[in-house]
Scaffold this motif. Structure first.
Motif, short mmCIF file in Angstrom:
data_model
loop_
_atom_site.label_atom_id
_atom_site.label_comp_id
_atom_site.label_asym_id
_atom_site.label_seq_id
_atom_site.Cartn_x
_atom_site.Cartn_y
_atom_site.Cartn_z
N ARG A 70 6.60 0.90 -16.61
CA ARG A 70 6.79 0.40 -15.25
C ARG A 70 6.21 -1.01 -15.10
NH1 ARG A 70 5.27 5.77 -11.66
NH2 ARG A 70 7.30 6.82 -11.90
N LYS A 71 5.03 -1.20 -15.70
CA LYS A 71 4.40 -2.52 -15.64
C LYS A 71 5.27 -3.57 -16.32
CE LYS A 71 0.13 -4.98 -16.74
NZ LYS A 71 -1.21 -4.90 -17.36
N SER A 72 5.80 -3.24 -17.49
CA SER A 72 6.68 -4.17 -18.21
C SER A 72 7.94 -4.47 -17.41
CB SER A 72 7.05 -3.60 -19.57
OG SER A 72 5.91 -3.41 -20.36
N PHE A 73 8.45 -3.44 -16.74
CA PHE A 73 9.67 -3.61 -15.94
C PHE A 73 9.44 -4.60 -14.81
CE2 PHE A 73 13.53 -2.63 -13.84
CZ PHE A 73 13.25 -2.51 -12.48
N TRP A 74 8.29 -4.44 -14.11
CA TRP A 74 8.03 -5.35 -12.99
C TRP A 74 7.72 -6.76 -13.47
CZ3 TRP A 74 9.90 -4.35 -8.61
CH2 TRP A 74 10.00 -3.03 -8.15
N CYS A 75 7.05 -6.89 -14.61
CA CYS A 75 6.81 -8.22 -15.18
C CYS A 75 8.14 -8.89 -15.50
CB CYS A 75 5.94 -8.13 -16.43
SG CYS A 75 4.21 -7.73 -16.09
N TYR A 76 9.07 -8.11 -16.05
CA TYR A 76 10.38 -8.66 -16.38
C TYR A 76 11.11 -9.10 -15.13
CZ TYR A 76 15.20 -8.91 -17.98
OH TYR A 76 16.48 -9.34 -18.24
N ARG A 77 10.99 -8.24 -14.06
CA ARG A 77 11.65 -8.57 -12.81
C ARG A 77 11.11 -9.89 -12.25
NH1 ARG A 77 14.01 -4.73 -9.52
NH2 ARG A 77 14.23 -6.48 -8.09
N LEU A 78 9.79 -10.08 -12.31
CA LEU A 78 9.19 -11.32 -11.82
C LEU A 78 9.67 -12.52 -12.61
CD1 LEU A 78 5.52 -10.17 -11.15
CD2 LEU A 78 7.18 -10.91 -9.43
N THR A 84 13.30 -13.34 -11.76
CA THR A 84 13.41 -14.03 -10.47
C THR A 84 13.08 -15.52 -10.64
OG1 THR A 84 12.81 -12.03 -9.29
CG2 THR A 84 12.56 -14.10 -8.10
N TYR A 85 12.02 -15.81 -11.37
CA TYR A 85 11.62 -17.20 -11.57
C TYR A 85 12.66 -17.97 -12.37
CZ TYR A 85 9.16 -21.25 -13.40
OH TYR A 85 8.82 -22.53 -13.75
N VAL A 86 13.15 -17.37 -13.44
CA VAL A 86 14.16 -18.04 -14.27
C VAL A 86 15.44 -18.28 -13.47
CG1 VAL A 86 15.67 -17.77 -16.28
CG2 VAL A 86 13.25 -17.17 -16.46
N ALA A 87 15.87 -17.29 -12.71
CA ALA A 87 17.08 -17.44 -11.90
C ALA A 87 16.93 -18.56 -10.88
CB ALA A 87 17.41 -16.12 -11.20
N LYS A 88 15.77 -18.60 -10.25
CA LYS A 88 15.50 -19.65 -9.26
C LYS A 88 15.48 -21.04 -9.91
CE LYS A 88 11.77 -21.07 -6.13
NZ LYS A 88 10.46 -20.67 -5.56
N CYS A 136 13.74 -24.19 -3.31
CA CYS A 136 14.55 -23.10 -2.76
C CYS A 136 13.72 -21.83 -2.70
CB CYS A 136 15.82 -22.88 -3.59
SG CYS A 136 15.56 -22.06 -5.18
N SER A 137 14.20 -20.88 -1.91
CA SER A 137 13.53 -19.59 -1.80
C SER A 137 13.97 -18.69 -2.96
CB SER A 137 13.90 -18.93 -0.47
OG SER A 137 15.27 -18.55 -0.48
N GLU A 138 13.35 -17.53 -3.08
CA GLU A 138 13.75 -16.58 -4.12
C GLU A 138 15.15 -16.02 -3.85
OE1 GLU A 138 10.81 -13.59 -4.68
OE2 GLU A 138 9.35 -14.98 -5.57
#
Length: 352
Positions: free
Chosen positions: A11-19, A22-26, A98-100
């Protein structure tokens, strides 16, 4: 237990990946807007605009801090029309982030003359009344903004100032043209591409192991002392710049040096503040102030600095007419350097 730990780690790895995603996409979205004029124009349709007048941001008072209002493209077009301006003025805006959720943020200065010289400068009092805010110098407002808004408005001011000062090619003398995002200017004649730049500045907190050295310029507010700072010369490394500045300003030699952090600083022009800790050579602590650079410099004990960090109202004048010793506000990187020294007043040696 091991099964639970395994699930928690996944779960921790999943949320780190999500963060990270988000940053890379932005970041890639902003890159696209900088490189694609059509995409940037499209982003303006749903984006938000921060307004300036002669590099002073529009701000509204909210209790003890300032807030910069946002305006949609439609609101901005209606505002310009009311003051006899057309939508062409919006072409002078610059992309600042820009925003997230990928809402693009732009900045537009209504006080500076348009690069096309078609639009005249709009009048400040009438605009403030219509916009229900005040155009306040960023230097005066900076420490009453939250960290996010302070960073955003500093970026905006730096970009707006750079475009205002670089409207002509240094090679051909012909007018340059900005792209929609304002990430560059191009000379149609020479084909030279100009990108916004920052000047590197070293800011150094000097220590002798038990005390730190702080200085003030005549332009500082009464009673305020800060770390030593100066622009890097052409051809210098950061280490050489620190050593030279300390020698020039207070006549001391640096023995050990450690990098701390960096910060964009919009005054007087856009600078990259590179913060370092330095310790002087043993037995060499006699200060020789360069009065061309500084008004005063002195050694301060750990207890004196701790007391200054705790002061809530540094501007208060004392009964004898003097001002208490105080330090730069928390938003300034000099404050971070001083706080780090209080917690751990040592640093490693310079490279050989």
């Amino acid at each position: 237990m091991s099964l639970y730990c395994g699930i928690a780690c996944r779960r921790k790895s999943f949320w780190c990946y999500r963060l990270l995603s988000t940053y890379v996409a932005k970041t890639r979205y902003l890159f696209e807007l900088k490189e694609d004029d059509d995409a940037c124009r499209k982003a303006q349709q749903t984006g938000a605009f921060y307004l300036f007048h002669n590099l002073a941001p529009l701000l509204q008072q909210s209790e003890h801090q300032y807030l910069p209002p946002q305006h949609s493209l439609l609101e901005l077009e209606k505002f310009l029309a009311k003051f006899g301006q057309d939508a062409q003025r919006i072409e002078d805006s610059v992309l600042i982030g820009c925003s997230e959720q990928h809402e693009a943020w732009f900045a537009l200065d209504l006080g500076l003359n348009s690069s096309s010289s078609v639009n005249a400068s709009l009048q400040k009092p009438e605009m403030e009344t219509e916009l229900q805010g005040s155009f306040i110098e960023l230097r005066k407002a900076l420490f009453r903004l939250n960290v996010k808004d302070a960073s955003l408005l500093s970026t905006a001011q730096a970009l707006l100032r750079w475009h205002d000062a670089h409207q002509f090619c240094s090679r051909s003398g012909q007018p340059t043209k900005k792209n929609v995002a304002g990430s560059k200017r191009v000379c149609p004649s020479s084909k030279i591409i100009y990108y916004p730049q920052m000047a590197p500045v070293v800011i150094t907190l000097v220590s002798d192991g038990t005390r730190c050295l702080l200085a003030r310029q005549s332009s500082f507010p009464k009673g305020m002392y800060s770390a030593l700072a100066g622009f890097c010369d052409i051809g210098e490394t950061l280490e050489e710049a620190v050593q030279r500045e300390v020698a020039e300003e207070v006549g001391l030699e640096v023995d050990r040096l450690q990098y701390s952090a960096s910060q964009h600083w919009p005054f007087p022009n856009s600078s990259l503040m590179i913060a370092c800790h330095a310790i002087v050579k043993p037995g060499q602590t006699e200060i020789q102030v360069n009065l061309r650079e500084l008004e005063a410099a002195a050694w301060f004990s750990h207890d004196e600095v701790v007391a200054a960090l705790k002061r809530d109202r540094p501007y208060a004048q004392q009964q004898d007419g003097t001002f208490p010793f105080w330090l730069p506000p928390k938003l300034a990187i000099a404050h971070q350097l001083i706080k780090e020294w209080v917690e751990k007043p040592t640093c490693p040696s310079l490279p050989a």
